[in-house]
Design a protein around this motif. Structure first.
Motif, PDB file in Angstrom:
ATOM      1  N   UNK A  72      41.642  23.463  15.475  1.00 37.80           N
ATOM      2  CA  UNK A  72      42.234  23.717  16.788  1.00 37.80           C
ATOM      3  C   UNK A  72      43.029  25.017  16.892  1.00 37.80           C
ATOM      4  N   UNK A  73      43.273  25.704  15.779  1.00 34.69           N
ATOM      5  CA  UNK A  73      44.051  26.944  15.811  1.00 34.69           C
ATOM      6  C   UNK A  73      43.179  28.189  15.960  1.00 34.69           C
ATOM      7  N   UNK A  88      40.045  33.442  23.987  1.00 37.95           N
ATOM      8  CA  UNK A  88      40.075  31.995  24.220  1.00 37.95           C
ATOM      9  C   UNK A  88      40.817  31.344  23.056  1.00 37.95           C
ATOM     10  N   UNK A  89      41.850  30.585  23.374  1.00 39.59           N
ATOM     11  CA  UNK A  89      42.627  29.848  22.369  1.00 39.59           C
ATOM     12  C   UNK A  89      42.167  28.397  22.412  1.00 39.59           C
ATOM     13  N   UNK A  90      41.711  27.887  21.283  1.00 35.23           N
ATOM     14  CA  UNK A  90      41.208  26.520  21.234  1.00 35.23           C
ATOM     15  C   UNK A  90      42.329  25.532  20.931  1.00 35.23           C
ATOM     16  N   UNK A  91      42.049  24.281  21.194  1.00 32.35           N
ATOM     17  CA  UNK A  91      42.968  23.188  20.874  1.00 32.35           C
ATOM     18  C   UNK A  91      42.149  21.932  20.624  1.00 32.35           C
ATOM     19  N   UNK A  92      42.815  20.907  20.112  1.00 35.38           N
ATOM     20  CA  UNK A  92      42.105  19.647  19.888  1.00 35.38           C
ATOM     21  C   UNK A  92      41.620  19.096  21.226  1.00 35.38           C
ATOM     22  N   UNK A  93      40.350  18.719  21.324  1.00 40.09           N
ATOM     23  CA  UNK A  93      39.849  18.144  22.568  1.00 40.09           C
ATOM     24  C   UNK A  93      40.416  16.749  22.804  1.00 40.09           C
ATOM     25  N   UNK A 124      48.041  14.288  18.542  1.00 41.07           N
ATOM     26  CA  UNK A 124      47.610  15.662  18.302  1.00 41.07           C
ATOM     27  C   UNK A 124      48.198  16.232  17.008  1.00 41.07           C
ATOM     28  N   UNK A 125      49.416  15.849  16.664  1.00 42.74           N
ATOM     29  CA  UNK A 125      50.044  16.368  15.441  1.00 42.74           C
ATOM     30  C   UNK A 125      49.287  15.941  14.189  1.00 42.74           C
ATOM     31  N   UNK A 126      48.851  14.711  14.159  1.00 41.75           N
ATOM     32  CA  UNK A 126      48.098  14.194  13.010  1.00 41.75           C
ATOM     33  C   UNK A 126      46.601  14.455  13.146  1.00 41.75           C
ATOM     34  N   UNK A 127      46.147  14.824  14.340  1.00 43.39           N
ATOM     35  CA  UNK A 127      44.714  14.978  14.585  1.00 43.39           C
ATOM     36  C   UNK A 127      44.021  13.634  14.587  1.00 43.39           C
ATOM     37  N   UNK A 128      44.700  12.613  15.122  1.00 42.73           N
ATOM     38  CA  UNK A 128      44.201  11.240  15.071  1.00 42.73           C
ATOM     39  C   UNK A 128      43.429  10.874  16.340  1.00 42.73           C
ATOM     40  N   UNK A 129      42.231  10.356  16.127  1.00 44.38           N
ATOM     41  CA  UNK A 129      41.365   9.893  17.206  1.00 44.38           C
ATOM     42  C   UNK A 129      41.091   8.410  17.029  1.00 44.38           C
ATOM     43  N   UNK A 130      40.773   7.733  18.135  1.00 40.13           N
ATOM     44  CA  UNK A 130      40.394   6.310  18.090  1.00 40.13           C
ATOM     45  C   UNK A 130      39.044   6.137  18.775  1.00 40.13           C
ATOM     46  N   UNK A 140      41.517  13.566  11.714  1.00 43.11           N
ATOM     47  CA  UNK A 140      40.918  14.880  11.504  1.00 43.11           C
ATOM     48  C   UNK A 140      41.700  15.599  10.415  1.00 43.11           C
ATOM     49  N   UNK A 141      41.012  16.285   9.536  1.00 45.37           N
ATOM     50  CA  UNK A 141      41.680  16.991   8.435  1.00 45.37           C
ATOM     51  C   UNK A 141      42.112  18.399   8.829  1.00 45.37           C
TER      52      UNK A 141
END
Length: 142
Positions: A72-73, A88-93, A124-130, A140-141
């Motif tokens: 995401x960075x 374009x600056x990306x981020x976690x979707x 978003x801090x952990x990159x955690x999805x469900x 997410x690593x």
């Protein structure tokens, strides 16, 4: 001394976490193209310490959702006439489909092939999805 020339028209994918450049390079299929590409690994960076960079001398379609999920960075610079035309600056979707698969053997996506693997961002801090269907957690690593 390493010299990588500037590109006239194309894309520069910058601020890639060190070591993730090859993953993105392969995902984009850049190992089998007939135009100029450069993968720079472990370049010095004030912000990251070390980073990877990909330079592509061509305009290509890029799925920003996938790249944002991978790292995401990342920043993407669209180059026109040797100048940055767009940054374009990306981020976690917020949501992702068919990028990762649910590992829960009882999830409907494991049983039914036609069901889309859908995940939504919960931290978003952990990159955690469900998983949308069974709430299985994927971290997410990033």
């Amino acid at each position: 001394m390493l010299t990588i020339n500037s590109i006239k028209n194309g894309v520069v994918i910058d601020h890639i976490k060190s070591g993730h450049g090859i993953r993105i390079f392969k995902y984009l299929g850049l190992d089998s193209v007939d135009y100029r590409v450069a993968l720079i690994m472990n370049a010095e960076s004030e912000k990251l310490g070390k980073k990877d960079i990909i330079k592509i001398e061509n305009t290509i379609d890029i799925d920003f959702t996938v790249l944002g999920f991978i790292d995401p960075d990342i920043t993407i610079d669209v180059i026109r006439n040797e100048k940055i035309d767009k940054k374009i600056k990306l981020q976690l979707p917020q949501t992702i489909e068919n990028i990762i698969k649910c590992k829960n053997p009882r999830c409907i996506t494991s049983v039914e092939d036609y069901v889309t693997h859908e995940f939504y961002l919960v931290d978003a801090e952990k990159g955690e999805y469900r998983c949308k269907y069974c709430d299985e957690i994927y971290e997410n690593d990033k």
